[in-house]
Design an enzyme around this catalytic site. Structure first.
Site, short mmCIF file in Angstrom:
data_model
loop_
_atom_site.label_atom_id
_atom_site.label_comp_id
_atom_site.label_asym_id
_atom_site.label_seq_id
_atom_site.Cartn_x
_atom_site.Cartn_y
_atom_site.Cartn_z
N ASN A 45 -22.61 -6.38 13.44
CA ASN A 45 -22.36 -7.32 14.52
C ASN A 45 -20.98 -7.06 15.12
O ASN A 45 -20.02 -6.74 14.40
CB ASN A 45 -22.53 -8.77 14.06
N ILE A 46 -20.92 -7.16 16.43
CA ILE A 46 -19.68 -6.95 17.17
C ILE A 46 -19.48 -8.18 18.05
O ILE A 46 -20.23 -8.38 19.01
CB ILE A 46 -19.73 -5.67 18.02
N TYR A 51 -17.94 -15.29 23.78
CA TYR A 51 -18.95 -15.32 22.71
C TYR A 51 -20.33 -14.80 23.12
O TYR A 51 -21.02 -14.18 22.34
CB TYR A 51 -19.10 -16.74 22.16
N CYS A 56 -25.59 -8.46 17.99
CA CYS A 56 -25.93 -8.51 16.57
C CYS A 56 -26.09 -7.11 15.97
O CYS A 56 -26.34 -6.13 16.68
CB CYS A 56 -27.24 -9.26 16.38
N GLU A 58 -28.57 -5.96 14.27
CA GLU A 58 -29.91 -5.41 14.46
C GLU A 58 -30.03 -4.68 15.79
O GLU A 58 -30.54 -3.57 15.88
CB GLU A 58 -30.97 -6.52 14.40
N CYS A 90 -32.82 -10.86 18.79
CA CYS A 90 -33.11 -9.64 18.03
C CYS A 90 -34.60 -9.54 17.71
O CYS A 90 -35.17 -8.44 17.74
CB CYS A 90 -32.29 -9.61 16.75
#
Ligand SMILES: [Zn+2]
Length: 136
Positions: A45-46, A51, A56, A58, A90
């Protein structure tokens, strides 16, 4: 053709989680995506200070695979502290790109669960809805 066992995928996902950029949530997640030829792609996750731009683990693993020319996948593993399952966004992308594959969920204390994409997204929106005859 190499086949990676779930434990191997777990180790890859766990390693990927160590690269997480999660200064806001402090919730590192790693993913390992197994392509049909045995290649394993990693994602973490980055998070962004804006926000909504956070991506994510995945989806980052899927992007890494797709940008490398891979289109068929056998399994996905997700590692987090307490067993995060893929979020709704995701789940949609996993379905679109990977189809109905097994998804292994691992925790740092050794717990694991297995789902299939179809279980996590039982009534997906997908390309079958985008056929020309469906459009006005
Ligand atoms: Zn997600």
């Amino acid at each position: 053709m190499e086949t990676a066992k779930p434990e191997v995928l777990k180790q890859h996902a766990k390693k990927a989680a160590t690269f997480s950029h999660s200064p806001f949530s402090h919730y590192p997640v790693g993913a390992a995506l197994l392509a049909v030829d045995g290649t394993i792609f990693h994602g973490c996750n980055i998070e962004s200070s804006s926000y909504g731009l956070t991506v994510c683990a995945e989806r980052n693993a899927i992007a890494a695979a797709v940008v490398s020319g891979h289109k068929e996948f056998k399994a996905l593993a997700v590692f987090s502290n307490n067993g995060a399952t893929p979020c709704g966004a995701c789940r949609q992308v996993i379905w679109d790109i990977c189809g109905d594959i097994p998804i292994y969920i691992f925790t740092k204390d050794g717990q694991s669960e297995i789902y299939r994409s179809k279980d996590l997204l039982p009534a997906p929106f997908d390309d079958t809805k985008l056929q020309k005859e469906s459009n006005p």
